[in-house]
Design a protein around this motif. Structure first.
Motif, PDB file in Angstrom:
ATOM      1  N   THR A   1       0.859  -1.169  -0.135  1.00 49.27           N
ATOM      2  CA  THR A   1       0.095   0.032   0.029  1.00 49.27           C
ATOM      3  C   THR A   1       0.900   1.352  -0.038  1.00 49.27           C
ATOM      4  N   LYS A   2       1.918   1.463   0.784  1.00 47.18           N
ATOM      5  CA  LYS A   2       2.638   2.517   0.994  1.00 47.18           C
ATOM      6  C   LYS A   2       3.690   2.568  -0.509  1.00 47.18           C
ATOM      7  N   ASN A   3       3.929   1.310  -1.031  1.00 44.79           N
ATOM      8  CA  ASN A   3       4.817   1.611  -2.370  1.00 44.79           C
ATOM      9  C   ASN A   3       3.773   2.216  -3.447  1.00 44.79           C
ATOM     10  N   LYS A   4       2.598   1.717  -3.306  1.00 43.81           N
ATOM     11  CA  LYS A   4       1.486   2.227  -4.319  1.00 43.81           C
ATOM     12  C   LYS A   4       1.174   3.732  -4.233  1.00 43.81           C
ATOM     13  N   GLN A   5       1.230   4.286  -3.178  1.00 42.83           N
ATOM     14  CA  GLN A   5       0.909   5.502  -2.675  1.00 42.83           C
ATOM     15  C   GLN A   5       2.058   6.302  -3.262  1.00 42.83           C
ATOM     16  N   LEU A   6       3.282   5.924  -2.952  1.00 43.13           N
ATOM     17  CA  LEU A   6       4.677   6.398  -3.256  1.00 43.13           C
ATOM     18  C   LEU A   6       4.640   6.525  -4.827  1.00 43.13           C
ATOM     19  N   GLU A   7       4.061   5.570  -5.432  1.00 43.43           N
ATOM     20  CA  GLU A   7       4.450   5.529  -7.137  1.00 43.43           C
ATOM     21  C   GLU A   7       3.328   6.418  -7.448  1.00 43.43           C
ATOM     22  N   GLU A   8       2.199   6.427  -6.802  1.00 50.36           N
ATOM     23  CA  GLU A   8       1.143   7.594  -7.417  1.00 50.36           C
ATOM     24  C   GLU A   8       1.637   8.827  -7.267  1.00 50.36           C
ATOM     25  N   GLN A   9       2.316   9.282  -5.916  1.00 50.68           N
ATOM     26  CA  GLN A   9       2.665  10.504  -5.820  1.00 50.68           C
ATOM     27  C   GLN A   9       4.059  11.078  -6.749  1.00 50.68           C
ATOM     28  N   ILE A  10       4.591   9.953  -7.131  1.00 52.04           N
ATOM     29  CA  ILE A  10       5.824  10.332  -7.957  1.00 52.04           C
ATOM     30  C   ILE A  10       5.154  10.681  -9.530  1.00 52.04           C
ATOM     31  N   GLU A  11       4.207   9.572  -9.829  1.00 54.38           N
ATOM     32  CA  GLU A  11       3.376   9.945 -11.176  1.00 54.38           C
ATOM     33  C   GLU A  11       2.560  11.397 -11.085  1.00 54.38           C
ATOM     34  N   LYS A  12       2.260  11.858 -10.210  1.00 53.35           N
ATOM     35  CA  LYS A  12       1.743  13.067 -10.074  1.00 53.35           C
ATOM     36  C   LYS A  12       2.796  14.185 -10.344  1.00 53.35           C
ATOM     37  N   VAL A  13       4.089  14.045  -9.543  1.00 51.68           N
ATOM     38  CA  VAL A  13       5.070  14.933 -10.098  1.00 51.68           C
ATOM     39  C   VAL A  13       5.618  14.943 -11.323  1.00 51.68           C
ATOM     40  N   LEU A  14       5.763  13.765 -12.010  1.00 52.36           N
ATOM     41  CA  LEU A  14       6.113  13.547 -13.454  1.00 52.36           C
ATOM     42  C   LEU A  14       5.111  14.254 -14.269  1.00 52.36           C
ATOM     43  N   HIS A  15       3.845  14.018 -14.037  1.00 49.10           N
ATOM     44  CA  HIS A  15       3.017  14.602 -14.914  1.00 49.10           C
ATOM     45  C   HIS A  15       2.893  16.105 -14.972  1.00 49.10           C
ATOM     46  N   ALA A  16       3.441  16.700 -13.667  1.00 53.91           N
ATOM     47  CA  ALA A  16       3.063  18.071 -13.475  1.00 53.91           C
ATOM     48  C   ALA A  16       4.266  18.958 -14.073  1.00 53.91           C
ATOM     49  N   ASN A  17       5.451  17.996 -14.168  1.00 58.13           N
ATOM     50  CA  ASN A  17       6.552  18.664 -14.520  1.00 58.13           C
ATOM     51  C   ASN A  17       7.275  17.919 -16.094  1.00 58.13           C
ATOM     52  N   GLN A  18       6.818  18.618 -17.059  1.00 59.39           N
ATOM     53  CA  GLN A  18       7.088  17.939 -18.366  1.00 59.39           C
ATOM     54  C   GLN A  18       8.485  18.541 -18.941  1.00 59.39           C
TER      55      GLN A  18
END
Length: 72
Positions: free
Chosen positions: A4-21
């Motif tokens: 669950t923590k790994n999934k949450q971390l991955e989701e946070q990383i993806e949000k940052v990647l999406h916001a910073n192109q």
């Protein structure tokens, strides 16, 4: 719980990647760092930077594959 923590971390990383192109990308040219901006593409946590194979950075990477990239 760890999954669950790994999934949450991955989701946070993806949000940052999406916001910073755009990211900075550093190579070494004649023993000195050389930094340029590049477009950042991602598919999940797989990050890609695209360039023309005839650019200076490709030659620089062939000579010295150690790089640094950071998001903006």
């Amino acid at each position: 719980m760890i999954e669950t923590k790994n999934k949450q971390l991955e989701e946070q990383i993806e949000k940052v990647l999406h916001a910073n192109q755009i990211c900075s990308f550093a190579t070494v040219d004649n023993g000195k760092p050389k930094v340029r901006y590049m477009a950042l593409f991602h598919d999940g946590l797989t990050i890609n930077l695209a360039t023309n194979k005839k650019t200076d950075k490709v030659d620089e990477l062939k000579d010295n594959p150690y790089t640094h990239s950071s998001r903006l």
